[in-house]
Design a protein around this motif. Structure first.
Motif, PDB file in Angstrom:
ATOM      1  N   ALA A 246       0.832  -1.207   0.000  1.00 14.40           N
ATOM      2  CA  ALA A 246       0.000   0.000   0.000  1.00 14.40           C
ATOM      3  C   ALA A 246       0.862   1.250   0.000  1.00 14.40           C
ATOM      4  O   ALA A 246       0.542   2.237  -0.678  1.00 14.40           O
ATOM      5  N   GLN A 247       1.960   1.242   0.746  1.00 14.81           N
ATOM      6  CA  GLN A 247       2.868   2.391   0.719  1.00 14.81           C
ATOM      7  C   GLN A 247       3.524   2.540  -0.646  1.00 14.81           C
ATOM      8  O   GLN A 247       3.732   3.668  -1.129  1.00 14.81           O
ATOM      9  N   ALA A 248       3.867   1.429  -1.290  1.00 14.75           N
ATOM     10  CA  ALA A 248       4.430   1.507  -2.643  1.00 14.75           C
ATOM     11  C   ALA A 248       3.427   2.126  -3.612  1.00 14.75           C
ATOM     12  O   ALA A 248       3.800   2.902  -4.498  1.00 14.75           O
ATOM     13  N   LYS A 249       2.161   1.795  -3.449  1.00 18.24           N
ATOM     14  CA  LYS A 249       1.118   2.399  -4.285  1.00 18.24           C
ATOM     15  C   LYS A 249       1.067   3.907  -4.063  1.00 18.24           C
ATOM     16  O   LYS A 249       1.020   4.686  -5.025  1.00 18.24           O
ATOM     17  N   ARG A 250       1.085   4.338  -2.804  1.00 16.89           N
ATOM     18  CA  ARG A 250       1.067   5.767  -2.515  1.00 16.89           C
ATOM     19  C   ARG A 250       2.310   6.444  -3.067  1.00 16.89           C
ATOM     20  O   ARG A 250       2.242   7.565  -3.596  1.00 16.89           O
ATOM     21  N   LEU A 251       3.469   5.796  -2.994  1.00 20.39           N
ATOM     22  CA  LEU A 251       4.701   6.363  -3.533  1.00 20.39           C
ATOM     23  C   LEU A 251       4.603   6.524  -5.046  1.00 20.39           C
ATOM     24  O   LEU A 251       5.034   7.545  -5.604  1.00 20.39           O
ATOM     25  N   ALA A 252       4.037   5.542  -5.733  1.00 20.57           N
ATOM     26  CA  ALA A 252       3.867   5.650  -7.187  1.00 20.57           C
ATOM     27  C   ALA A 252       2.967   6.825  -7.545  1.00 20.57           C
ATOM     28  O   ALA A 252       3.252   7.589  -8.473  1.00 20.57           O
ATOM     29  N   ILE A 253       1.868   6.984  -6.804  1.00 18.95           N
ATOM     30  CA  ILE A 253       0.945   8.085  -7.084  1.00 18.95           C
ATOM     31  C   ILE A 253       1.620   9.431  -6.844  1.00 18.95           C
ATOM     32  O   ILE A 253       1.585  10.329  -7.699  1.00 18.95           O
ATOM     33  N   SER A 254       2.246   9.581  -5.690  1.00 16.15           N
ATOM     34  CA  SER A 254       2.835  10.878  -5.356  1.00 16.15           C
ATOM     35  C   SER A 254       4.007  11.224  -6.269  1.00 16.15           C
ATOM     36  O   SER A 254       4.270  12.404  -6.532  1.00 16.15           O
ATOM     37  N   SER A 255       4.701  10.215  -6.787  1.00 17.45           N
ATOM     38  CA  SER A 255       5.843  10.483  -7.664  1.00 17.45           C
ATOM     39  C   SER A 255       5.430  11.076  -8.997  1.00 17.45           C
ATOM     40  O   SER A 255       6.262  11.691  -9.691  1.00 17.45           O
ATOM     41  N   HIS A 256       4.168  10.908  -9.383  1.00 16.66           N
ATOM     42  CA  HIS A 256       3.704  11.543 -10.617  1.00 16.66           C
ATOM     43  C   HIS A 256       3.869  13.059 -10.573  1.00 16.66           C
ATOM     44  O   HIS A 256       3.925  13.708 -11.623  1.00 16.66           O
ATOM     45  N   ALA A 257       3.961  13.640  -9.379  1.00 15.98           N
ATOM     46  CA  ALA A 257       4.215  15.079  -9.287  1.00 15.98           C
ATOM     47  C   ALA A 257       5.538  15.440  -9.953  1.00 15.98           C
ATOM     48  O   ALA A 257       5.692  16.549 -10.477  1.00 15.98           O
ATOM     49  N   GLY A 258       6.490  14.517  -9.963  1.00 17.74           N
ATOM     50  CA  GLY A 258       7.759  14.777 -10.638  1.00 17.74           C
ATOM     51  C   GLY A 258       7.605  14.933 -12.134  1.00 17.74           C
ATOM     52  O   GLY A 258       8.323  15.716 -12.770  1.00 17.74           O
ATOM     53  N   ILE A 259       6.669  14.193 -12.723  1.00 14.66           N
ATOM     54  CA  ILE A 259       6.390  14.371 -14.156  1.00 14.66           C
ATOM     55  C   ILE A 259       5.800  15.749 -14.392  1.00 14.66           C
ATOM     56  O   ILE A 259       6.198  16.473 -15.329  1.00 14.66           O
ATOM     57  N   ALA A 260       4.851  16.148 -13.546  1.00  8.77           N
ATOM     58  CA  ALA A 260       4.217  17.455 -13.714  1.00  8.77           C
ATOM     59  C   ALA A 260       5.199  18.595 -13.495  1.00  8.77           C
ATOM     60  O   ALA A 260       5.068  19.661 -14.118  1.00  8.77           O
ATOM     61  N   ARG A 261       6.199  18.423 -12.631  1.00  8.60           N
ATOM     62  CA  ARG A 261       7.177  19.480 -12.356  1.00  8.60           C
ATOM     63  C   ARG A 261       8.191  19.647 -13.480  1.00  8.60           C
ATOM     64  O   ARG A 261       8.800  20.716 -13.601  1.00  8.60           O
ATOM     65  N   SER A 262       8.399  18.613 -14.258  1.00  9.69           N
ATOM     66  CA  SER A 262       9.507  18.637 -15.230  1.00  9.69           C
ATOM     67  C   SER A 262       9.050  18.733 -16.670  1.00  9.69           C
ATOM     68  O   SER A 262       9.892  18.937 -17.573  1.00  9.69           O
ATOM     69  N   LEU A 263       7.767  18.574 -16.935  1.00  7.18           N
ATOM     70  CA  LEU A 263       7.243  18.641 -18.296  1.00  7.18           C
ATOM     71  C   LEU A 263       6.052  19.587 -18.336  1.00  7.18           C
ATOM     72  O   LEU A 263       5.264  19.636 -17.391  1.00  7.18           O
ATOM     73  N   ARG A 264       5.936  20.307 -19.430  1.00  4.65           N
ATOM     74  CA  ARG A 264       4.782  21.179 -19.618  1.00  4.65           C
ATOM     75  C   ARG A 264       4.129  20.816 -20.936  1.00  4.65           C
ATOM     76  O   ARG A 264       4.520  21.260 -22.002  1.00  4.65           O
ATOM     77  N   PHE A 265       3.209  19.901 -20.865  1.00  8.66           N
ATOM     78  CA  PHE A 265       2.389  19.421 -19.775  1.00  8.66           C
ATOM     79  C   PHE A 265       2.488  17.904 -19.687  1.00  8.66           C
ATOM     80  O   PHE A 265       3.272  17.290 -20.391  1.00  8.66           O
TER      81      PHE A 265
END
Length: 334
Positions: A246-265
């Motif tokens: 379950a923590q790995a699932k949450r880590l995968a979800i929250s890591s998507h913020a890195g895609i949003a921070r580095s690409l537009r869009f």
């Protein structure tokens, strides 16, 4: 602990292998775990290509997996996991089910079929063989840029590629990220050299330019690949921290913020943005809440850096009309 490389393999318990075919202009990247890794994933793009992702959901019985594949080839590239399974089975690696040995390998792919490479492969695509070779050569060190699954990757305006980065938390846990940057959009601001991830850069790992003094409306203007062309950034975030599924699932979800921070869009209808998260379980959490919160925060930043490095380290494909690499345009003779 080995020498810090600023790669996902700074996380103890995994190796990375690359294999690619320059004429095909595509390839495969494989993460192999020394022991079955607790893993999950989050698919937030609208056009994903994946294999064996359902088993990674926290409600499924599979306790861990043996490998994760990030590949070119669109749906054809999903054959790569079969090659990785074949290699692992030869090594006697897999879950025992009676007399059978079953390696579990999850995968995501990017669309790189229109990059100028020769995709006339005959009846069967070559990704099974590329997957086998990537697994066979997996090691602690590996190439970035136009390599492995990032060999044929592109963005809207510059050559994409394979990127990686790592970071350590204040309590001593290591986090690493690896990404194939095949974005429908841009990793840089407007037509210039500055990366959207510039605020997260460490030690000039992608040029040392940071952010400009002012970000103009022109720099913020959206652009994307024309036509209905699927484009995807896929990634693996790994840590040596002991996590539940379950923590790995949450880590995968929250890591998507890195895609949003580095690409537009990101996370568009015609992309398949997918992030895997894996734990090699080498270091228990000291404080479940504080340690895990810091891991999720730093993992997103680490992924943003890996994405920028994938573009920064790339070299152009040798085809007429191929996209320029960042270094061709802004590298000052690098």
């Amino acid at each position: 602990m080995g020498k810090h490389q600023n790669l996902i393999t700074d996380v103890a318990g995994l190796r990375i292998g690359n294999a690619h075919d320059p004429a095909l202009a595509s390839g495969v990247t494989v993460a192999l775990f020394d022991e079955p890794a607790v893993a999950s994933c989050a698919v937030l793009g609208g056009a994903p290509g994946t294999r064996e992702t359902d088993i990674l959901e926290p409600d499924k019985m599979v306790p861990g997996i043996h490998g994760i594949v990030l590949s070119g080839g669109s749906a054809f590239g999903l054959d790569a996991a079969s090659g990785v399974q074949a290699y692992l089975r030869q090594q006697g690696i897999g879950f025992a089910v009676g007399a059978a040995i079953v390696p579990l390998v999850s995968q995501a792919v990017v669309f790189d079929l229109l990059n100028g490479g020769n995709k006339d492969w005959g009846v069967y695509p070559p990704y099974r063989e590329l997957g086998y070779e990537a697994a066979r050569t997996a090691a602690p060190s590996f190439a970035l840029g136009t390599a492995g699954g990032g060999f044929g990757a592109t963005t809207v305006n510059l050559k994409g590629g394979l990127g990686s980065a790592s970071v350590m938390t204040s309590s001593g846990h290591t986090i690493g990220a690896i990404a194939i940057v095949n974005s429908i959009s841009s990793a840089v601001m407007g037509d210039g050299p500055h990366f959207w991830a510039g605020a997260h850069e460490e030690a000039e790992e992608f040029g040392g330019l940071g952010h400009p003094a002012r970000i103009s409306p022109e720099m913020r203007a959206h652009s994307w690949k024309g036509r209905r062309q699927p484009s995807t950034t896929i990634a693996l975030v790994a840590t040596d921290a002991t996590l539940t599924k379950a923590q790995a699932k949450r880590l995968a979800i929250s890591s998507h913020a890195g895609i949003a921070r580095s690409l537009r869009f990101s996370h568009g209808l015609y992309d398949g943005d997918t992030v895997f998260a894996a734990s090699t379980g080498r270091r228990p959490l000291e404080d479940d809440v504080q340690d895990f919160t810091q891991i999720t925060a730093l993992a997103a930043d680490c992924l943003a850096r890996a994405i920028a490095r994938g573009v920064y380290e790339a070299t152009a494909l040798p085809f007429a009309g191929a996209q320029p690499a960042w270094r061709d345009r802004f590298g000052k003779g690098e």
